[in-house]
Scaffold this motif. Structure first.
Motif, PDB file in Angstrom:
ATOM      1  N   UNK A  91     -35.423  51.384  44.484  1.00  0.00           N
ATOM      2  CA  UNK A  91     -34.318  52.162  45.045  1.00  0.00           C
ATOM      3  C   UNK A  91     -34.504  52.526  46.525  1.00  0.00           C
ATOM      4  N   UNK A  92     -35.728  52.846  46.921  1.00  0.00           N
ATOM      5  CA  UNK A  92     -35.983  53.205  48.323  1.00  0.00           C
ATOM      6  C   UNK A  92     -35.725  52.007  49.230  1.00  0.00           C
ATOM      7  N   UNK A  93     -36.223  50.854  48.862  1.00  0.00           N
ATOM      8  CA  UNK A  93     -36.048  49.674  49.710  1.00  0.00           C
ATOM      9  C   UNK A  93     -34.605  49.184  49.716  1.00  0.00           C
ATOM     10  N   UNK A  94     -33.911  49.313  48.602  1.00  0.00           N
ATOM     11  CA  UNK A  94     -32.494  48.937  48.568  1.00  0.00           C
ATOM     12  C   UNK A  94     -31.687  49.871  49.469  1.00  0.00           C
ATOM     13  N   UNK A  95     -31.927  51.178  49.375  1.00  0.00           N
ATOM     14  CA  UNK A  95     -31.223  52.142  50.226  1.00  0.00           C
ATOM     15  C   UNK A  95     -31.546  51.901  51.702  1.00  0.00           C
ATOM     16  N   UNK A  96     -32.790  51.583  52.009  1.00  0.00           N
ATOM     17  CA  UNK A  96     -33.174  51.304  53.401  1.00  0.00           C
ATOM     18  C   UNK A  96     -32.478  50.048  53.905  1.00  0.00           C
ATOM     19  N   UNK A  97     -32.369  49.023  53.062  1.00  0.00           N
ATOM     20  CA  UNK A  97     -31.671  47.799  53.457  1.00  0.00           C
ATOM     21  C   UNK A  97     -30.202  48.086  53.746  1.00  0.00           C
ATOM     22  N   UNK A  99     -28.885  50.988  54.617  1.00  0.00           N
ATOM     23  CA  UNK A  99     -28.832  51.791  55.844  1.00  0.00           C
ATOM     24  C   UNK A  99     -29.016  50.905  57.066  1.00  0.00           C
ATOM     25  N   UNK A 100     -29.973  49.985  57.012  1.00  0.00           N
ATOM     26  CA  UNK A 100     -30.209  49.064  58.121  1.00  0.00           C
ATOM     27  C   UNK A 100     -28.996  48.199  58.402  1.00  0.00           C
ATOM     28  N   UNK A 101     -28.359  47.696  57.354  1.00  0.00           N
ATOM     29  CA  UNK A 101     -27.137  46.899  57.539  1.00  0.00           C
ATOM     30  C   UNK A 101     -26.046  47.725  58.210  1.00  0.00           C
ATOM     31  N   UNK A 102     -25.900  48.964  57.765  1.00  0.00           N
ATOM     32  CA  UNK A 102     -24.883  49.842  58.344  1.00  0.00           C
ATOM     33  C   UNK A 102     -25.174  50.117  59.811  1.00  0.00           C
ATOM     34  N   UNK A 103     -26.431  50.406  60.138  1.00  0.00           N
ATOM     35  CA  UNK A 103     -26.805  50.696  61.528  1.00  0.00           C
ATOM     36  C   UNK A 103     -26.649  49.472  62.427  1.00  0.00           C
ATOM     37  N   UNK A 104     -26.834  48.295  61.876  1.00  0.00           N
ATOM     38  CA  UNK A 104     -26.659  47.067  62.647  1.00  0.00           C
ATOM     39  C   UNK A 104     -25.193  46.651  62.756  1.00  0.00           C
ATOM     40  N   UNK A 105     -24.306  47.398  62.104  1.00  0.00           N
ATOM     41  CA  UNK A 105     -22.888  47.093  62.171  1.00  0.00           C
ATOM     42  C   UNK A 105     -22.446  45.976  61.244  1.00  0.00           C
ATOM     43  N   UNK A 106     -23.282  45.625  60.287  1.00  0.00           N
ATOM     44  CA  UNK A 106     -22.926  44.595  59.310  1.00  0.00           C
ATOM     45  C   UNK A 106     -22.219  45.273  58.143  1.00  0.00           C
ATOM     46  N   UNK A 107     -21.088  44.739  57.726  1.00  0.00           N
ATOM     47  CA  UNK A 107     -20.358  45.397  56.632  1.00  0.00           C
ATOM     48  C   UNK A 107     -21.157  45.356  55.326  1.00  0.00           C
ATOM     49  N   UNK A 133     -40.570  35.722  46.136  1.00  0.00           N
ATOM     50  CA  UNK A 133     -40.463  37.102  46.621  1.00  0.00           C
ATOM     51  C   UNK A 133     -40.574  37.166  48.142  1.00  0.00           C
ATOM     52  N   UNK A 134     -41.517  36.436  48.714  1.00  0.00           N
ATOM     53  CA  UNK A 134     -41.689  36.410  50.173  1.00  0.00           C
ATOM     54  C   UNK A 134     -40.441  35.856  50.853  1.00  0.00           C
ATOM     55  N   UNK A 135     -39.872  34.785  50.312  1.00  0.00           N
ATOM     56  CA  UNK A 135     -38.631  34.231  50.869  1.00  0.00           C
ATOM     57  C   UNK A 135     -37.494  35.239  50.812  1.00  0.00           C
ATOM     58  N   UNK A 136     -37.405  35.969  49.722  1.00  0.00           N
ATOM     59  CA  UNK A 136     -36.341  36.968  49.586  1.00  0.00           C
ATOM     60  C   UNK A 136     -36.535  38.110  50.573  1.00  0.00           C
ATOM     61  N   UNK A 137     -37.760  38.560  50.754  1.00  0.00           N
ATOM     62  CA  UNK A 137     -38.039  39.631  51.705  1.00  0.00           C
ATOM     63  C   UNK A 137     -37.705  39.185  53.124  1.00  0.00           C
ATOM     64  N   UNK A 138     -38.050  37.948  53.457  1.00  0.00           N
ATOM     65  CA  UNK A 138     -37.718  37.420  54.797  1.00  0.00           C
ATOM     66  C   UNK A 138     -36.217  37.402  55.033  1.00  0.00           C
ATOM     67  N   UNK A 139     -35.447  37.159  53.994  1.00  0.00           N
ATOM     68  CA  UNK A 139     -33.998  37.053  54.157  1.00  0.00           C
ATOM     69  C   UNK A 139     -33.344  38.403  54.425  1.00  0.00           C
ATOM     70  N   UNK A 140     -34.013  39.480  54.098  1.00  0.00           N
ATOM     71  CA  UNK A 140     -33.448  40.816  54.341  1.00  0.00           C
ATOM     72  C   UNK A 140     -34.148  41.519  55.492  1.00  0.00           C
ATOM     73  N   UNK A 141     -35.026  40.826  56.191  1.00  0.00           N
ATOM     74  CA  UNK A 141     -35.909  41.353  57.222  1.00  0.00           C
ATOM     75  C   UNK A 141     -35.407  42.431  58.149  1.00  0.00           C
ATOM     76  N   UNK A 147     -33.955  50.002  58.518  1.00  0.00           N
ATOM     77  CA  UNK A 147     -33.706  51.068  57.543  1.00  0.00           C
ATOM     78  C   UNK A 147     -34.976  51.795  57.158  1.00  0.00           C
ATOM     79  N   UNK A 148     -36.067  51.057  56.928  1.00  0.00           N
ATOM     80  CA  UNK A 148     -37.336  51.697  56.577  1.00  0.00           C
ATOM     81  C   UNK A 148     -37.857  52.561  57.719  1.00  0.00           C
ATOM     82  N   UNK A 149     -37.729  52.086  58.961  1.00  0.00           N
ATOM     83  CA  UNK A 149     -38.191  52.870  60.110  1.00  0.00           C
ATOM     84  C   UNK A 149     -37.415  54.182  60.222  1.00  0.00           C
ATOM     85  N   UNK A 150     -36.109  54.112  60.034  1.00  0.00           N
ATOM     86  CA  UNK A 150     -35.276  55.320  60.130  1.00  0.00           C
ATOM     87  C   UNK A 150     -35.590  56.275  58.978  1.00  0.00           C
ATOM     88  N   UNK A 151     -35.658  55.747  57.761  1.00  0.00           N
ATOM     89  CA  UNK A 151     -35.931  56.585  56.590  1.00  0.00           C
ATOM     90  C   UNK A 151     -37.323  57.201  56.683  1.00  0.00           C
TER      91      UNK A 151
END
Length: 187
Positions: A91-97, A99-107, A133-141, A147-151
């Motif tokens: 849940x923390x990483x999903x919420x951070x992702x 938040x990061x999308x929102x801050x970057x202006x991505x819908x 898992x590594x490929x998936x993490x890279x895709x949301x980088x 989001x993690x930095x802000x949170x």
């Protein structure tokens, strides 16, 4: 309360003998790192929460190293890294992702999941779960890191302020109780 907190925290010997913290060596001997003070506990917990949220692995060594460098309470820093654990990680990483999308202006659409790269979606018998898992993490980088930095920064600062306020309120409450007890004795 102080004795209860001391009972929950790892001992200096346990931390010194920890294989991940041995590199800190003699720096762990400084008495201020083990002292139960408002500033030390608040800063230690804030550092632990910050690193616990910011990085998924090796949180304890980073939190302990920062606590040593800033002369914060090391056991509080180490213990508070447990803010992320197998239950809270997703849940923390999903919420951070998000938040990061929102801050970057991505819908961000309601219920949208992080993207899965095409090469990770294809069934490949030679690809392990770890590689997928590594490929998936890279895709949301980028959104995830932002989001993690802000949170981590926000929750770390909030932790410092909350612990300071609770400590101050507890001291004030104890003082009032003590003074009220003295006033009752003199009447």
């Amino acid at each position: 309360m102080k004795q209860r907190l001391l009972g929950l925290m790892p001992s200096p010997e346990a931390l010194r003998s920890n294989r991940w913290l041995r590199w800190l060596g003699p720096a762990l001997q400084h008495p201020r790192l083990w002292h139960m003070s408002r500033r030390g506990i608040a800063l230690g917990m804030a550092l632990g929460v910050f690193f616990g949220l910011l990085i998924p692995i090796a949180q304890i060594p980073f939190a302990a190293g920062a606590a040593v460098a800033l002369r914060a309470n090391v056991p509080a820093a180490v213990a508070s890294t447990l803010v992320t654990n197998p239950v809270t990680f997703g849940p923390v990483y999903y919420a951070a992702w998000r938040l990061g999308r929102t801050l970057l202006g991505e819908p961000v659409k309601p219920g949208e999941e992080p993207p899965m790269p095409e090469d990770a979606v294809a069934e490949a018998p030679e690809r392990s779960w770890w590689e997928t898992l590594v490929l998936r993490i890279r895709s949301v980088g980028k959104p995830l890191m932002l989001g993690l930095a802000v949170v981590a920064t926000g929750v770390g600062l909030l932790t410092y302020l909350l612990v300071t306020w609770v400590w101050f309120a507890k001291v004030k409450w104890s003082r009032r109780r003590r003074l009220a007890g003295k006033g009752a004795e003199h009447v």
